[in-house]
Design a protein around this motif. Structure first.
Motif, short mmCIF file in Angstrom:
data_model
loop_
_atom_site.label_atom_id
_atom_site.label_comp_id
_atom_site.label_asym_id
_atom_site.label_seq_id
_atom_site.Cartn_x
_atom_site.Cartn_y
_atom_site.Cartn_z
N VAL A 168 0.85 -1.19 0.00
CA VAL A 168 0.00 0.00 0.00
C VAL A 168 0.89 1.24 0.00
CG1 VAL A 168 -1.79 1.28 1.26
CG2 VAL A 168 -1.80 -1.23 1.28
N THR A 169 0.58 2.17 -0.88
CA THR A 169 1.32 3.42 -0.94
C THR A 169 0.35 4.57 -0.67
OG1 THR A 169 2.85 2.52 -2.58
CG2 THR A 169 2.78 4.91 -2.38
N TRP A 170 0.67 5.38 0.34
CA TRP A 170 -0.14 6.56 0.65
C TRP A 170 0.53 7.76 -0.02
CZ3 TRP A 170 -4.78 6.30 2.98
CH2 TRP A 170 -5.09 5.13 3.67
N GLN A 171 -0.26 8.54 -0.77
CA GLN A 171 0.29 9.69 -1.48
C GLN A 171 -0.54 10.92 -1.20
OE1 GLN A 171 0.25 8.79 -5.66
NE2 GLN A 171 1.89 7.29 -5.52
N ILE A 180 3.11 13.18 -3.93
CA ILE A 180 4.18 13.07 -2.94
C ILE A 180 3.89 11.83 -2.09
CG2 ILE A 180 5.30 14.15 -0.95
CD1 ILE A 180 4.46 16.87 -2.18
N ILE A 181 4.87 10.91 -2.06
CA ILE A 181 4.69 9.68 -1.27
C ILE A 181 4.87 10.02 0.20
CG2 ILE A 181 5.63 7.38 -0.79
CD1 ILE A 181 6.33 7.19 -3.77
N ILE A 182 3.87 9.61 0.99
CA ILE A 182 3.90 9.85 2.44
C ILE A 182 4.44 8.62 3.16
CG2 ILE A 182 2.48 10.32 4.48
CD1 ILE A 182 0.54 11.77 2.52
N ALA A 183 3.90 7.45 2.78
CA ALA A 183 4.31 6.20 3.42
C ALA A 183 4.04 5.03 2.49
CB ALA A 183 3.56 6.01 4.73
N VAL A 184 4.85 3.97 2.68
CA VAL A 184 4.67 2.73 1.91
C VAL A 184 4.70 1.57 2.89
CG1 VAL A 184 5.65 1.22 0.14
CG2 VAL A 184 5.81 3.70 -0.13
N LEU A 185 3.67 0.74 2.80
CA LEU A 185 3.62 -0.50 3.57
C LEU A 185 3.82 -1.62 2.56
CD1 LEU A 185 3.06 -1.93 6.30
CD2 LEU A 185 0.64 -1.97 5.64
N ASP A 186 4.99 -2.29 2.61
CA ASP A 186 5.26 -3.29 1.57
C ASP A 186 4.58 -4.62 1.88
OD1 ASP A 186 6.90 -4.77 3.28
OD2 ASP A 186 8.76 -4.03 2.40
N LYS A 187 4.67 -5.56 0.96
CA LYS A 187 3.95 -6.84 1.09
C LYS A 187 4.42 -7.68 2.27
CE LYS A 187 6.75 -9.02 -2.34
NZ LYS A 187 7.39 -9.82 -2.95
N ASP A 188 5.61 -7.35 2.80
CA ASP A 188 6.13 -8.08 3.97
C ASP A 188 5.73 -7.40 5.28
OD1 ASP A 188 7.42 -10.02 2.37
OD2 ASP A 188 9.08 -8.61 2.02
N GLY A 189 4.95 -6.30 5.19
CA GLY A 189 4.50 -5.61 6.39
C GLY A 189 5.47 -4.59 6.92
N ILE A 190 6.48 -4.22 6.13
CA ILE A 190 7.47 -3.23 6.56
C ILE A 190 6.99 -1.85 6.14
CG2 ILE A 190 9.85 -2.46 6.30
CD1 ILE A 190 10.54 -5.46 5.78
N LEU A 191 6.90 -0.95 7.12
CA LEU A 191 6.42 0.41 6.88
C LEU A 191 7.60 1.34 6.67
CD1 LEU A 191 3.97 2.39 6.81
CD2 LEU A 191 4.33 2.68 9.27
N LYS A 192 7.54 2.10 5.57
CA LYS A 192 8.57 3.10 5.29
C LYS A 192 7.86 4.45 5.23
CE LYS A 192 11.15 -0.20 2.61
NZ LYS A 192 11.05 -0.87 1.33
N VAL A 193 8.22 5.37 6.13
CA VAL A 193 7.58 6.67 6.20
C VAL A 193 8.56 7.71 5.65
CG1 VAL A 193 6.52 8.41 7.69
CG2 VAL A 193 6.24 5.97 8.20
N ASP A 194 8.10 8.53 4.69
CA ASP A 194 8.93 9.61 4.18
C ASP A 194 8.80 10.81 5.10
OD1 ASP A 194 9.62 7.98 2.14
OD2 ASP A 194 8.93 9.27 0.53
N PRO A 195 9.92 11.51 5.37
CA PRO A 195 9.87 12.65 6.30
C PRO A 195 9.06 13.79 5.74
CG PRO A 195 12.09 12.37 5.37
CD PRO A 195 11.23 11.25 4.86
#
Length: 195
Positions: A168-171, A180-195
């Protein structure tokens, strides 16, 4: 020594990823004792030619597809020639045809083209794959004050049950129409938040 040709297919509407089979059917007498070459075409562009020796010569693009198992040429019998395209793509939509050329073997063993016949073009439509997923986006408030919390909830459901391995990608879509990408939750459940 006259002959006729027709082109058959089960249907004319397919979906991306399906398999299409075209049959070029030859109606002639003493077929086993005569020599025929079959040419396949897509939107009037040659796809392949199969000579009386049953060796196929393919155009570059279709040779690539044949090498990875997405195209197969063959024959069911002396009168029915088959072209199968596996994993159809949107760009496979168009007009297909076959041409049958009777060849005569000379005393030197070479083949000379005689008469040829071709049926009407068969239009094929490949439609996009329809998703089985449904997305529902909920927001806790339509208007808020600066500094307040805004909560978005994205619910994904599928006809075949809960979809697994989703990312899931929140924009944020700005007033200048930029994403602008805010956060990405990848298929393995790892959340990456852009500052």
């Amino acid at each position: 020594k006259d002959f006729s040709v027709r082109l058959d297919t089960e249907r004319r509407l397919y979906t991306v990823g399906e398999t299409m089979e075209l049959k070029c059917i030859l109606d002639a007498q003493n077929v086993a004792e005569r020599y025929f070459a079959i040419s396949w075409a897509f939107n009037s562009t040659p796809v392949a030619t199969v000579g009386p020796n049953a060796v196929a010569v393919l155009s570059t693009e279709f040779a690539q597809r044949e090498s990875i198992g997405q195209l197969k040429l063959g024959k069911e019998n002396d009168s029915v020639f088959v072209m199968k395209i596996y994993r159809l793509r949107l760009e496979d939509s168009g007009k297909y045809n076959c041409r049958v050329t009777e060849r005569e073997k000379t005393s030197t063993g070479e083949f000379v083209d005689r008469e040829n016949r071709r049926p009407k073009n068969v239009p094929i439509t490949v439609q996009p794959l329809k998703s089985t997923m449904t997305l529902v986006l909920k927001i806790n408030a339509v208007s808020i004050l600066e500094g307040s919390t805004l909560k978005f909830t994205c619910t994904v459901s599928s006809v075949s049950g809960t979809p697994s391995y989703l990312s899931v990608t929140w924009q944020l879509l700005t007033n200048q129409n930029q994403h602008i990408i805010i956060a990405v939750l990848d298929k393995d459940g790892i959340l990456k938040v852009d500052p």
